[in-house]
Design a protein around this motif. Structure first.
Motif, PDB file in Angstrom:
ATOM      1  N   UNK A  33      65.414  23.983  45.744  1.00  0.00           N
ATOM      2  CA  UNK A  33      65.250  25.271  46.664  1.00  0.00           C
ATOM      3  C   UNK A  33      66.322  25.740  46.915  1.00  0.00           C
ATOM      4  N   UNK A  34      66.409  27.109  47.147  1.00  0.00           N
ATOM      5  CA  UNK A  34      67.619  27.781  47.429  1.00  0.00           C
ATOM      6  C   UNK A  34      67.730  28.361  48.845  1.00  0.00           C
ATOM      7  N   UNK A  35      68.671  28.359  49.492  1.00  0.00           N
ATOM      8  CA  UNK A  35      69.067  28.940  50.773  1.00  0.00           C
ATOM      9  C   UNK A  35      70.093  29.857  50.853  1.00  0.00           C
ATOM     10  N   UNK A  36      70.544  30.550  51.908  1.00  0.00           N
ATOM     11  CA  UNK A  36      71.847  30.967  52.362  1.00  0.00           C
ATOM     12  C   UNK A  36      72.392  30.250  53.832  1.00  0.00           C
ATOM     13  N   UNK A  37      71.407  29.328  54.279  1.00  0.00           N
ATOM     14  CA  UNK A  37      71.976  28.701  55.368  1.00  0.00           C
ATOM     15  C   UNK A  37      71.973  27.135  55.310  1.00  0.00           C
ATOM     16  N   UNK A  38      72.782  26.684  54.135  1.00  0.00           N
ATOM     17  CA  UNK A  38      72.748  25.464  54.014  1.00  0.00           C
ATOM     18  C   UNK A  38      73.120  24.294  55.208  1.00  0.00           C
ATOM     19  N   UNK A  39      74.015  24.779  55.710  1.00  0.00           N
ATOM     20  CA  UNK A  39      74.619  24.098  56.843  1.00  0.00           C
ATOM     21  C   UNK A  39      73.597  23.733  58.050  1.00  0.00           C
ATOM     22  N   UNK A  73      84.176  21.249  42.281  1.00  0.00           N
ATOM     23  CA  UNK A  73      85.288  20.616  43.353  1.00  0.00           C
ATOM     24  C   UNK A  73      86.470  21.553  43.468  1.00  0.00           C
ATOM     25  N   UNK A  74      86.983  21.864  42.186  1.00  0.00           N
ATOM     26  CA  UNK A  74      88.261  22.648  42.089  1.00  0.00           C
ATOM     27  C   UNK A  74      88.173  23.901  42.594  1.00  0.00           C
ATOM     28  N   UNK A  75      87.061  24.541  42.260  1.00  0.00           N
ATOM     29  CA  UNK A  75      86.873  26.116  42.725  1.00  0.00           C
ATOM     30  C   UNK A  75      85.680  26.493  42.937  1.00  0.00           C
ATOM     31  N   UNK A  76      84.871  25.918  44.188  1.00  0.00           N
ATOM     32  CA  UNK A  76      83.417  25.909  44.441  1.00  0.00           C
ATOM     33  C   UNK A  76      82.985  27.406  44.195  1.00  0.00           C
ATOM     34  N   UNK A  77      81.707  27.345  43.589  1.00  0.00           N
ATOM     35  CA  UNK A  77      80.947  28.602  43.830  1.00  0.00           C
ATOM     36  C   UNK A  77      79.660  28.407  44.225  1.00  0.00           C
ATOM     37  N   UNK A  78      79.183  27.161  44.624  1.00  0.00           N
ATOM     38  CA  UNK A  78      77.959  27.105  45.287  1.00  0.00           C
ATOM     39  C   UNK A  78      77.980  25.686  45.983  1.00  0.00           C
ATOM     40  N   UNK A  79      76.927  25.495  46.738  1.00  0.00           N
ATOM     41  CA  UNK A  79      76.983  24.296  47.554  1.00  0.00           C
ATOM     42  C   UNK A  79      75.596  23.540  46.919  1.00  0.00           C
ATOM     43  N   UNK A  80      75.492  22.171  46.995  1.00  0.00           N
ATOM     44  CA  UNK A  80      74.317  21.397  46.602  1.00  0.00           C
ATOM     45  C   UNK A  80      74.304  20.153  47.557  1.00  0.00           C
ATOM     46  N   UNK A 131      72.879  26.468  47.597  1.00  0.00           N
ATOM     47  CA  UNK A 131      73.192  27.630  48.295  1.00  0.00           C
ATOM     48  C   UNK A 131      74.449  28.376  47.555  1.00  0.00           C
ATOM     49  N   UNK A 132      74.177  29.444  46.861  1.00  0.00           N
ATOM     50  CA  UNK A 132      75.017  30.165  46.005  1.00  0.00           C
ATOM     51  C   UNK A 132      75.998  30.979  46.659  1.00  0.00           C
ATOM     52  N   UNK A 133      76.225  30.756  48.103  1.00  0.00           N
ATOM     53  CA  UNK A 133      77.122  31.617  48.684  1.00  0.00           C
ATOM     54  C   UNK A 133      77.061  33.029  48.560  1.00  0.00           C
ATOM     55  N   UNK A 134      75.733  33.538  48.638  1.00  0.00           N
ATOM     56  CA  UNK A 134      75.506  35.034  48.540  1.00  0.00           C
ATOM     57  C   UNK A 134      75.534  35.665  47.130  1.00  0.00           C
ATOM     58  N   UNK A 135      75.525  34.860  46.099  1.00  0.00           N
ATOM     59  CA  UNK A 135      75.599  35.182  44.811  1.00  0.00           C
ATOM     60  C   UNK A 135      74.360  34.856  44.140  1.00  0.00           C
ATOM     61  N   UNK A 136      73.320  35.700  43.743  1.00  0.00           N
ATOM     62  CA  UNK A 136      72.224  35.317  43.247  1.00  0.00           C
ATOM     63  C   UNK A 136      72.242  34.673  41.833  1.00  0.00           C
ATOM     64  N   UNK A 137      71.457  33.925  41.458  1.00  0.00           N
ATOM     65  CA  UNK A 137      71.600  33.270  40.132  1.00  0.00           C
ATOM     66  C   UNK A 137      71.550  34.395  39.089  1.00  0.00           C
ATOM     67  N   UNK A 138      72.535  34.273  38.041  1.00  0.00           N
ATOM     68  CA  UNK A 138      71.971  35.430  36.853  1.00  0.00           C
ATOM     69  C   UNK A 138      71.185  34.767  36.037  1.00  0.00           C
ATOM     70  N   UNK A 139      69.919  35.788  35.854  1.00  0.00           N
ATOM     71  CA  UNK A 139      68.961  35.096  35.026  1.00  0.00           C
ATOM     72  C   UNK A 139      69.113  35.465  33.325  1.00  0.00           C
TER      73      UNK A 139
END
Length: 212
Positions: A94-100, A118-125, A144-152
């Motif tokens: 499931x996706x969210x923008x409020x993972x914390x 880990x070296x250059x994070x683009x999302x949180x899991x 949580x993709x940090x405000x960037x929607x998953x490109x389909x």
């Protein structure tokens, strides 16, 4: 609010996962990507409305990630047991923008927030400390993709569309209560069953199919 992001076939190997989906859907799901940061790789298929199917497995050519892998993939004995029992569609994300805020309330269920790569994070899991599936897969993993929607655009669209997603569970009321508390959009329908088991009804160009 949490929203259904993708459903996961968790396989002992990618070849077995792809063959299983082919047998269920009569579709050859193309390769997706390697996750060097997790020592895994996948195949991906669009299912409509920004939802997709992931077939994920341990990557035998990858280096060990130095931490437990996601989706319980380090426990290959349990994975093989589930697979042989026919529990192959094994979980969902499931996706969210409020993972914390979710971790603050239900970290006991979902585990810790892990920035990836880990070296250059683009999302949180979210991953439990031992890498297991949250509540043995009854609860989703959270992304949580940090405000960037998953490109389909990079995910193959072979005309498959998810029509229904069902969870069989021996304690359906408890799972329903958790889903209500989390305010999940498009959660699985929950029915009573002797053991945790997912089923997805998927419309293909050749007609309806079921993925388990």
């Amino acid at each position: 609010m949490l929203k259904l992001d993708h459903i996961t076939v968790i396989a002992p190997s990618l070849a077995e996962g792809v063959l299983h989906v082919r047998n269920c859907l009569d579709l050859d799901v193309p390769f997706g990507q390697r996750h060097a940061y997790m020592g895994t790789h996948n195949h991906l298929l669009q299912l409509g409305d920004t939802v997709y199917l992931e077939i994920v497995a341990l990557d035998p050519e990858a280096d060990a990630p130095g931490r437990p892998r996601w989706f319980g993939l380090d426990d290959q004995d349990q994975l093989r047991s589930d697979w042989d029992e026919g529990r192959r569609l094994r979980g969902w994300v499931a996706r969210t923008d409020r993972i914390d805020s979710i971790i603050a309330r239900r970290g006991d269920v979902f585990g810790a927030k892990v920035p990836l790569p880990a070296a250059d994070p683009s999302f949180d899991f979210t991953i439990p400390d031992d890498g297991s599936l949250p509540l043995d897969g009854a609860a989703p993993s959270i992304i949580d993709r940090r405000g960037k929607p998953r490109s389909m655009a990079a995910i193959a669209d072979l005309g498959a569309r998810l029509r229904s997603f069902t969870l069989e569970h021996p304690e359906p009321a408890a799972v329903e209560a958790l889903y209500r508390a989390l305010t999940i959009d498009r959660p699985p329908e929950i029915v009573r069953g002797s053991k945790l088991r997912y089923r997805a009804r998927i419309e293909t160009l050749a007609g309806p199919r079921e993925l388990t």
